[in-house]
Motif scaffolding. Structure first.
Motif, PDB file in Angstrom:
ATOM      1  N   UNK A   1       0.812  -1.218   0.000  1.00  0.00           N
ATOM      2  CA  UNK A   1       0.000   0.000   0.000  1.00  0.00           C
ATOM      3  C   UNK A   1       0.848   1.273   0.000  1.00  0.00           C
ATOM      4  N   UNK A   2       2.148   1.146  -0.230  1.00  0.00           N
ATOM      5  CA  UNK A   2       3.054   2.293  -0.229  1.00  0.00           C
ATOM      6  C   UNK A   2       4.205   2.036   0.723  1.00  0.00           C
ATOM      7  N   UNK A   3       5.146   2.922   0.730  1.00  0.00           N
ATOM      8  CA  UNK A   3       6.295   2.769   1.620  1.00  0.00           C
ATOM      9  C   UNK A   3       5.895   3.011   3.067  1.00  0.00           C
ATOM     10  N   UNK A   4       6.563   2.311   3.976  1.00  0.00           N
ATOM     11  CA  UNK A   4       6.360   2.578   5.396  1.00  0.00           C
ATOM     12  C   UNK A   4       7.713   2.862   6.036  1.00  0.00           C
ATOM     13  N   UNK A   5       7.676   3.559   7.161  1.00  0.00           N
ATOM     14  CA  UNK A   5       8.897   3.960   7.869  1.00  0.00           C
ATOM     15  C   UNK A   5       8.926   3.352   9.255  1.00  0.00           C
ATOM     16  N   UNK A   6      10.162   3.114   9.713  1.00  0.00           N
ATOM     17  CA  UNK A   6      10.349   2.722  11.101  1.00  0.00           C
ATOM     18  C   UNK A   6      11.766   3.048  11.538  1.00  0.00           C
ATOM     19  N   UNK A   7      11.970   2.990  12.835  1.00  0.00           N
ATOM     20  CA  UNK A   7      13.279   3.265  13.415  1.00  0.00           C
ATOM     21  C   UNK A   7      14.028   1.942  13.553  1.00  0.00           C
ATOM     22  N   UNK A   8      15.281   1.967  13.187  1.00  0.00           N
ATOM     23  CA  UNK A   8      16.139   0.786  13.262  1.00  0.00           C
ATOM     24  C   UNK A   8      17.400   1.139  14.036  1.00  0.00           C
ATOM     25  N   UNK A   9      18.067   0.105  14.488  1.00  0.00           N
ATOM     26  CA  UNK A   9      19.401   0.271  15.072  1.00  0.00           C
ATOM     27  C   UNK A   9      20.378  -0.228  14.021  1.00  0.00           C
ATOM     28  N   UNK A  10      21.278   0.646  13.614  1.00  0.00           N
ATOM     29  CA  UNK A  10      22.343   0.256  12.689  1.00  0.00           C
ATOM     30  C   UNK A  10      23.578  -0.036  13.529  1.00  0.00           C
ATOM     31  N   UNK A  11      24.194  -1.192  13.303  1.00  0.00           N
ATOM     32  CA  UNK A  11      25.352  -1.553  14.117  1.00  0.00           C
ATOM     33  C   UNK A  11      26.362  -2.338  13.277  1.00  0.00           C
ATOM     34  N   UNK A  12      27.596  -2.322  13.731  1.00  0.00           N
ATOM     35  CA  UNK A  12      28.675  -3.055  13.073  1.00  0.00           C
ATOM     36  C   UNK A  12      28.712  -4.455  13.667  1.00  0.00           C
ATOM     37  N   UNK A  13      28.359  -5.452  12.859  1.00  0.00           N
ATOM     38  CA  UNK A  13      28.293  -6.814  13.390  1.00  0.00           C
ATOM     39  C   UNK A  13      29.663  -7.441  13.608  1.00  0.00           C
ATOM     40  N   UNK A  14      30.734  -6.734  13.242  1.00  0.00           N
ATOM     41  CA  UNK A  14      32.087  -7.213  13.528  1.00  0.00           C
ATOM     42  C   UNK A  14      32.546  -6.762  14.918  1.00  0.00           C
ATOM     43  N   UNK A  15      31.741  -5.917  15.567  1.00  0.00           N
ATOM     44  CA  UNK A  15      32.078  -5.392  16.887  1.00  0.00           C
ATOM     45  C   UNK A  15      31.128  -6.025  17.905  1.00  0.00           C
ATOM     46  N   UNK A  16      31.647  -6.925  18.743  1.00  0.00           N
ATOM     47  CA  UNK A  16      30.807  -7.649  19.705  1.00  0.00           C
ATOM     48  C   UNK A  16      30.063  -6.719  20.652  1.00  0.00           C
ATOM     49  N   UNK A  17      30.706  -5.646  21.085  1.00  0.00           N
ATOM     50  CA  UNK A  17      30.053  -4.705  21.996  1.00  0.00           C
ATOM     51  C   UNK A  17      28.875  -4.012  21.301  1.00  0.00           C
TER      52      UNK A  17
END
Length: 151
Positions: A61-77
């Motif tokens: 029905x069209x684009x939707x928006x949401x908040x995500x967490x972007x993270x570096x998966x090579x960094x365990x912390x």
């Protein structure tokens, strides 16, 4: 970089509906308020490759928006931090977010009134002449915020 979707708003809150006439404006506003709320509740430690971002996704029905967490998966912390935020994401708006949402609604009403020439720009209260709501103390109640920053 990897992403974990958190949602457009806290889990138990209503959000703008894809396909509604004001979806674009409302979803951008809600996601921005939610993103700032996550930064308040879960500050990203300096130097950690993590960020809260708004993302757009296709939908029937069209684009939707949401908040995500972007993270570096090579960094365990960073991975641990991102998954902890996902597990601990709030179910409802905090008082600052509630104030910000009300502020944006009031600002939108003033903007419409000026655009429709029901008000002159100089008639708009100065606190609504800025693009973003005022910085508010994170531990204040909604009523305390209203007392110091009337809507």
């Amino acid at each position: 970089m990897q992403f974990i979707e958190i949602g457009p708003v806290p889990g138990e809150e209503n959000c703008a509906q894809v396909g509604s006439p004001d979806y674009t404006e409302a979803s951008l506003r809600e996601c921005e308020v939610f993103r700032r709320m996550l930064y308040r509740l879960f500050p990203v430690p300096e130097g950690l490759p993590v960020a809260y971002v708004g993302r757009t996704h296709p939908h029937d029905f069209g684009n939707y928006r949401e908040v995500s967490i972007r993270y570096d998966d090579a960094n365990n912390e960073a991975v641990e931090f991102a998954y902890e935020v996902e597990r601990s994401a709030p179910a409802s708006w905090d008082s600052v977010a509630r104030y910000e949402l009300a502020w944006y609604e009031r600002k939108r009403a003033y903007d419409v009134a000026v655009r429709e020439q029901r008000l002159q720009p100089e008639e708009v209260p100065p606190q609504f002449g800025t693009p973003a709501p005022p910085n508010l103390p994170p531990n204040a109640s909604f009523s305390e915020m209203l007392a110091s920053n009337p809507l």
